[in-house]
Design a protein around this motif. Structure first.
Motif, short mmCIF file in Angstrom:
data_model
loop_
_atom_site.label_atom_id
_atom_site.label_comp_id
_atom_site.label_asym_id
_atom_site.label_seq_id
_atom_site.Cartn_x
_atom_site.Cartn_y
_atom_site.Cartn_z
N SER A 155 0.90 -10.22 0.05
CA SER A 155 -0.19 -9.74 -0.16
C SER A 155 -0.94 -10.08 -1.25
N ALA A 156 0.03 -10.19 -2.28
CA ALA A 156 -0.45 -10.62 -3.69
C ALA A 156 -1.00 -12.11 -3.68
N LYS A 157 0.03 -12.87 -2.95
CA LYS A 157 -0.33 -14.35 -3.00
C LYS A 157 -1.58 -14.58 -2.04
N GLU A 158 -2.00 -13.74 -1.06
CA GLU A 158 -3.12 -13.93 -0.21
C GLU A 158 -4.36 -13.52 -1.11
N ALA A 159 -4.14 -12.51 -1.79
CA ALA A 159 -5.28 -11.93 -2.64
C ALA A 159 -5.54 -12.99 -3.58
N VAL A 160 -4.59 -13.59 -4.34
CA VAL A 160 -4.98 -14.51 -5.38
C VAL A 160 -5.85 -15.91 -4.55
N THR A 161 -5.07 -16.39 -3.33
CA THR A 161 -5.82 -17.33 -3.03
C THR A 161 -7.33 -17.03 -2.45
N LEU A 162 -7.48 -15.73 -1.79
CA LEU A 162 -8.75 -15.38 -1.46
C LEU A 162 -9.90 -15.14 -2.72
N CYS A 163 -9.26 -14.78 -3.92
CA CYS A 163 -9.96 -14.74 -4.96
C CYS A 163 -10.51 -16.24 -5.62
#
Length: 201
Positions: A32-40
């Motif tokens: 989720s942390a990796k996905e959040a960074v990508t989304l940002c």
């Protein structure tokens, strides 16, 4: 909100510890942390593009021209607000940004509009005195109307949602434009009707 989020996180960890699923929780947290960074990063690019266009439109005088054309609409929504009041320009900018789905770009103009409306409220309190319906800590009709219309937010192009759908692999990210337009037309119409009815009460 901080306490609520902390409670939910701790509850999940404790539940996972008792049911032997802590490794899955750790994996989910990292993913989720990796996905959040990508989304940002994706959203930063999209928002930079549209906010840049808004800035170009502002410098070119397009926003000012649209604000003038919106005066009949603003007068209908805020009949007690003088046409030359600074709040009108901020409200118009906020509404234009919201129409294009630029919620983040609309926020600074919205805050400025509220500040200008509060300054007018304080001026009226000084001129006419305070009452049960008017005071420095009482939201005016204009403030309430602006807040409700801002939340209902008519959108022609929901940029944020299109970016989210694109990020998560949607085949047709812009498919939400039609349904979104219908939904926001209905919500904005309901908001305006509500404000007008409450003003008559």
């Amino acid at each position: 909100m901080n306490y609520l989020w902390a409670f939910m996180i701790l509850t999940g960890i404790i539940y996972g510890a008792f049911h032997g699923t802590l490794p899955q929780i750790t994996t989910a947290a990292l993913d989720s942390a990796k996905e959040a960074v990508t989304l940002c990063i994706t959203m930063m690019g999209v928002m930079s593009f549209w906010v840049g266009l808004m800035r170009i439109a502002e410098k070119a005088g397009i926003i000012e021209g649209l604000s003038r054309r919106m005066r009949p609409v603003l007068h209908f929504l805020f009949p007690d607000l003088p046409q030359e009041h600074p709040a009108n320009e901020y409200i118009a900018t906020n509404m234009i940004a919201n129409v294009f789905g630029l919620g983040w770009a609309a926020t600074p103009a919205g805050l400025k509009a509220m500040e200008a409306l509060q300054e007018r409220n304080l001026e009226l309190c000084g001129q006419k005195g305070t009452s049960r319906k008017r005071g420095p800590y009482i939201a005016t009709d204009e403030m309430c109307t602006f807040l409700i219309v801002n939340i209902s937010s008519l959108q022609l192009i929901p940029v944020n949602i299109i970016a989210y759908r694109s990020q998560y692999g949607s085949v047709n990210p812009a498919a939400v434009v039609g349904p979104g337009l219908i939904a926001t037309i209905c919500s904005t119409a309901a908001a305006i009707i509500f404000c007008k009815l409450k003003k008559r009460c």
